[in-house]
Scaffold this motif. Sequence first.
Motif, PDB file in Angstrom:
ATOM      1  N   GLU A  46       0.836  -1.203   0.000  1.00  0.00           N
ATOM      2  CA  GLU A  46       0.000   0.000   0.000  1.00  0.00           C
ATOM      3  C   GLU A  46       0.874   1.257   0.000  1.00  0.00           C
ATOM      4  O   GLU A  46       0.517   2.264  -0.590  1.00  0.00           O
ATOM      5  N   ALA A  47       2.030   1.201   0.663  1.00  0.00           N
ATOM      6  CA  ALA A  47       2.946   2.350   0.674  1.00  0.00           C
ATOM      7  C   ALA A  47       3.490   2.607  -0.730  1.00  0.00           C
ATOM      8  O   ALA A  47       3.629   3.763  -1.149  1.00  0.00           O
ATOM      9  N   ASP A  48       3.797   1.548  -1.471  1.00  0.00           N
ATOM     10  CA  ASP A  48       4.268   1.702  -2.843  1.00  0.00           C
ATOM     11  C   ASP A  48       3.191   2.330  -3.724  1.00  0.00           C
ATOM     12  O   ASP A  48       3.472   3.188  -4.555  1.00  0.00           O
ATOM     13  N   LYS A  49       1.961   1.875  -3.537  1.00  0.00           N
ATOM     14  CA  LYS A  49       0.853   2.426  -4.323  1.00  0.00           C
ATOM     15  C   LYS A  49       0.628   3.898  -4.002  1.00  0.00           C
ATOM     16  O   LYS A  49       0.361   4.707  -4.898  1.00  0.00           O
ATOM     17  N   ALA A  50       0.750   4.273  -2.722  1.00  0.00           N
ATOM     18  CA  ALA A  50       0.575   5.671  -2.331  1.00  0.00           C
ATOM     19  C   ALA A  50       1.684   6.540  -2.904  1.00  0.00           C
ATOM     20  O   ALA A  50       1.441   7.659  -3.372  1.00  0.00           O
ATOM     21  N   GLU A  51       2.911   6.042  -2.898  1.00  0.00           N
ATOM     22  CA  GLU A  51       4.042   6.788  -3.466  1.00  0.00           C
ATOM     23  C   GLU A  51       3.854   6.980  -4.970  1.00  0.00           C
ATOM     24  O   GLU A  51       4.126   8.049  -5.508  1.00  0.00           O
ATOM     25  N   GLU A  53       0.998   7.079  -6.527  1.00  0.00           N
ATOM     26  CA  GLU A  53      -0.110   8.020  -6.697  1.00  0.00           C
ATOM     27  C   GLU A  53       0.369   9.460  -6.555  1.00  0.00           C
ATOM     28  O   GLU A  53      -0.102  10.358  -7.252  1.00  0.00           O
ATOM     29  N   LYS A  54       1.328   9.700  -5.650  1.00  0.00           N
ATOM     30  CA  LYS A  54       1.869  11.052  -5.483  1.00  0.00           C
ATOM     31  C   LYS A  54       2.640  11.500  -6.721  1.00  0.00           C
ATOM     32  O   LYS A  54       2.683  12.682  -7.047  1.00  0.00           O
TER      33      LYS A  54
END
Length: 66
Positions: A46-51, A53-54
């Motif tokens: 999920e952290a990779d996906k959030a990064e 997305e940014k």
Amino acid sequence: MSLLKAYTNLPPKTKLTVGVGLVAWGLLGLTFGDKIESKLGFTPTEADKAELEKLAPKIHVVERKS
């Protein structure tokens, strides 16, 4: 000799075999890619996906004066 020239010098049957092989390789990658990624542990967190997305560009709609 360039790669394109080497390819154009091949017989037609060999060109067809190379083309079918490339298409088959692509289809196998699309079909089994997700399963292989999960087995090798390359699924994104999920952290990779959030990064990611940014980093994605944002689209802002601006009203046009008529």
